[in-house]
Write an enzyme that holds these catalytic residues in place. Structure first.
Site, mmCIF file in Angstrom:
data_model
loop_
_atom_site.group_PDB
_atom_site.id
_atom_site.type_symbol
_atom_site.label_atom_id
_atom_site.label_comp_id
_atom_site.label_asym_id
_atom_site.label_seq_id
_atom_site.Cartn_x
_atom_site.Cartn_y
_atom_site.Cartn_z
ATOM 1 C CG ASP A 166 -4.432 -5.728 9.131
ATOM 2 O OD1 ASP A 166 -4.332 -5.884 7.897
ATOM 3 O OD2 ASP A 166 -5.527 -5.758 9.714
ATOM 4 C CG HIS A 173 -3.983 4.690 12.913
ATOM 5 N ND1 HIS A 173 -3.995 5.933 12.327
ATOM 6 C CD2 HIS A 173 -4.170 3.797 11.901
ATOM 7 C CE1 HIS A 173 -4.200 5.802 11.016
ATOM 8 N NE2 HIS A 173 -4.303 4.515 10.739
ATOM 9 C CD GLU A 216 -6.972 -16.288 0.705
ATOM 10 O OE1 GLU A 216 -8.093 -16.087 1.217
ATOM 11 O OE2 GLU A 216 -6.574 -17.375 0.257
ATOM 12 C CG PHE A 256 -3.600 6.065 2.728
ATOM 13 C CD1 PHE A 256 -2.640 6.536 3.612
ATOM 14 C CD2 PHE A 256 -4.183 4.829 2.992
ATOM 15 C CE1 PHE A 256 -2.262 5.791 4.723
ATOM 16 C CE2 PHE A 256 -3.808 4.080 4.100
ATOM 17 C CZ PHE A 256 -2.852 4.567 4.968
ATOM 18 C CE1 TYR A 262 -13.597 3.862 4.526
ATOM 19 C CE2 TYR A 262 -11.558 2.727 5.123
ATOM 20 C CZ TYR A 262 -12.837 2.703 4.591
ATOM 21 O OH TYR A 262 -13.348 1.521 4.120
ATOM 22 C CG ASN A 299 -1.772 1.163 1.416
ATOM 23 O OD1 ASN A 299 -1.369 2.282 1.125
ATOM 24 N ND2 ASN A 299 -2.984 0.928 1.898
HETATM 25 P P1 IMP Z 1 -5.133 -3.354 5.350
HETATM 26 O O1 IMP Z 1 -4.392 -3.061 6.627
HETATM 27 O O2 IMP Z 1 -4.199 -3.577 4.205
HETATM 28 O O3 IMP Z 1 -6.160 -4.419 5.519
HETATM 29 O O4 IMP Z 1 -5.914 -2.034 4.898
HETATM 30 C C1 IMP Z 1 -6.278 -1.092 5.805
HETATM 31 C C2 IMP Z 1 -7.299 -0.135 5.216
HETATM 32 O O5 IMP Z 1 -7.740 0.705 6.283
HETATM 33 C C3 IMP Z 1 -6.700 0.807 4.160
HETATM 34 O O6 IMP Z 1 -6.883 0.317 2.864
HETATM 35 C C4 IMP Z 1 -7.512 2.083 4.404
HETATM 36 O O7 IMP Z 1 -8.741 2.007 3.745
HETATM 37 C C5 IMP Z 1 -7.780 2.041 5.902
HETATM 38 N N1 IMP Z 1 -6.719 2.777 6.627
HETATM 39 C C6 IMP Z 1 -5.717 2.271 7.391
HETATM 40 N N2 IMP Z 1 -4.936 3.242 7.853
HETATM 41 C C7 IMP Z 1 -5.430 4.380 7.363
HETATM 42 C C8 IMP Z 1 -5.008 5.733 7.466
HETATM 43 O O8 IMP Z 1 -3.987 6.084 8.079
HETATM 44 N N3 IMP Z 1 -5.787 6.633 6.843
HETATM 45 C C9 IMP Z 1 -6.916 6.303 6.158
HETATM 46 N N4 IMP Z 1 -7.325 5.060 5.978
HETATM 47 C C10 IMP Z 1 -6.578 4.093 6.591
#
Ligand code: IMP
Length: 195
Positions: A69, A178, A40, A150, A152, A9
């Site tokens: 995560d 966070h 996954e 990015f 939200y 990401n």
């Molecule tokens: P994962 O950890 O790859 O499952 O994805 C976490 C998802 O949570 C991201 O694709 C965002 O949509 C959201 N997210 C996590 N951290 C942030 C942040 O710092 N800002 C905004 N959205 C976040």
């Protein structure tokens, strides 16, 4: 020691690189090393998913691997989207469409409290594991605002601010986010481990 970031990401990579390099930790990305395995995310907690990602990338790279995560936990939605934040509203949505979907869901309620949650897990080639967590409390806005960050960020107003996270500079976001908090805790545990 060099660490590999077990994420693809770009938003997370930029923030993790900025924070970790500011603290003297050298990182490379999995894409930079040509590691393109899909992991996954079958866990039901942020910790489980971060561990799955770090373990997979550590097994492939033989390097200490740091996974993040994270997600958005909304009180009025019983904690959704939570660990499913990246696919909330449908896999094919853009980040902006996902924010719109969330704002639509929030029309049913007056209660706008929410938090971002981040779990960091580092898996070392000898099997050792180091983990840390961070949260950022706030509210969901009523409209999309701001172009930075990015996910939200354009609909999340951190406590103590009148701007969304996407209207803050990257330094301001990293200081209260966070991810920033989880990485600080991670570094302090890493230093203890290495003493
Ligand atoms: P994962 O950890 O790859 O499952 O994805 C976490 C998802 O949570 C991201 O694709 C965002 O949509 C959201 N997210 C996590 N951290 C942030 C942040 O710092 N800002 C905004 N959205 C976040």
């Amino acid at each position: 020691m060099r660490y590999i970031l077990a994420t693809a990401n770009p938003g997370k990579i930029k923030e993790m690189r900025d924070i970790l390099s500011g603290l003297g930790i050298e990182v490379v990305t999995r894409d930079g090393l040509g590691i393109q395995i899909a992991v996954e995310e079958t866990g039901t907690t942020f910790y489980e998913n971060a561990k799955l990602k770090a373990e997979a990338i550590c097994a492939a790279s033989k390097m200490p691997s740091i996974a993040d995560d994270s997600g958005l936990v909304v009180e009025a939605l019983d904690g959704r989207p939570g660990v499913y934040s990246s696919s909330y509203g449908g896999e094919a949505l853009t980040a902006e469409q996902r924010c719109m979907f969330l704002l639509d869901e929030m029309k049913k309620t007056e209660q706008r409290r929410a938090k971002f949650v981040c779990n960091i897990v580092c898996v070392f080639p000898d099997g050792n594991i180091l983990s840390a967590a961070g949260e950022c409390n706030g509210t969901i806005s009523t409209e999309i605002k701001g172009v930075r960050g990015f996910g939200y960020d354009p609909v999340f107003v951190p406590d103590g601010y009148i701007k969304t996270m996407a209207e803050l500079s990257s330094e301001e976001k990293n200081a209260i986010s966070h991810r920033g908090k989880a990485l600080l805790e991670f570094i302090s545990k890493l230093k203890e481990k290495c003493v």
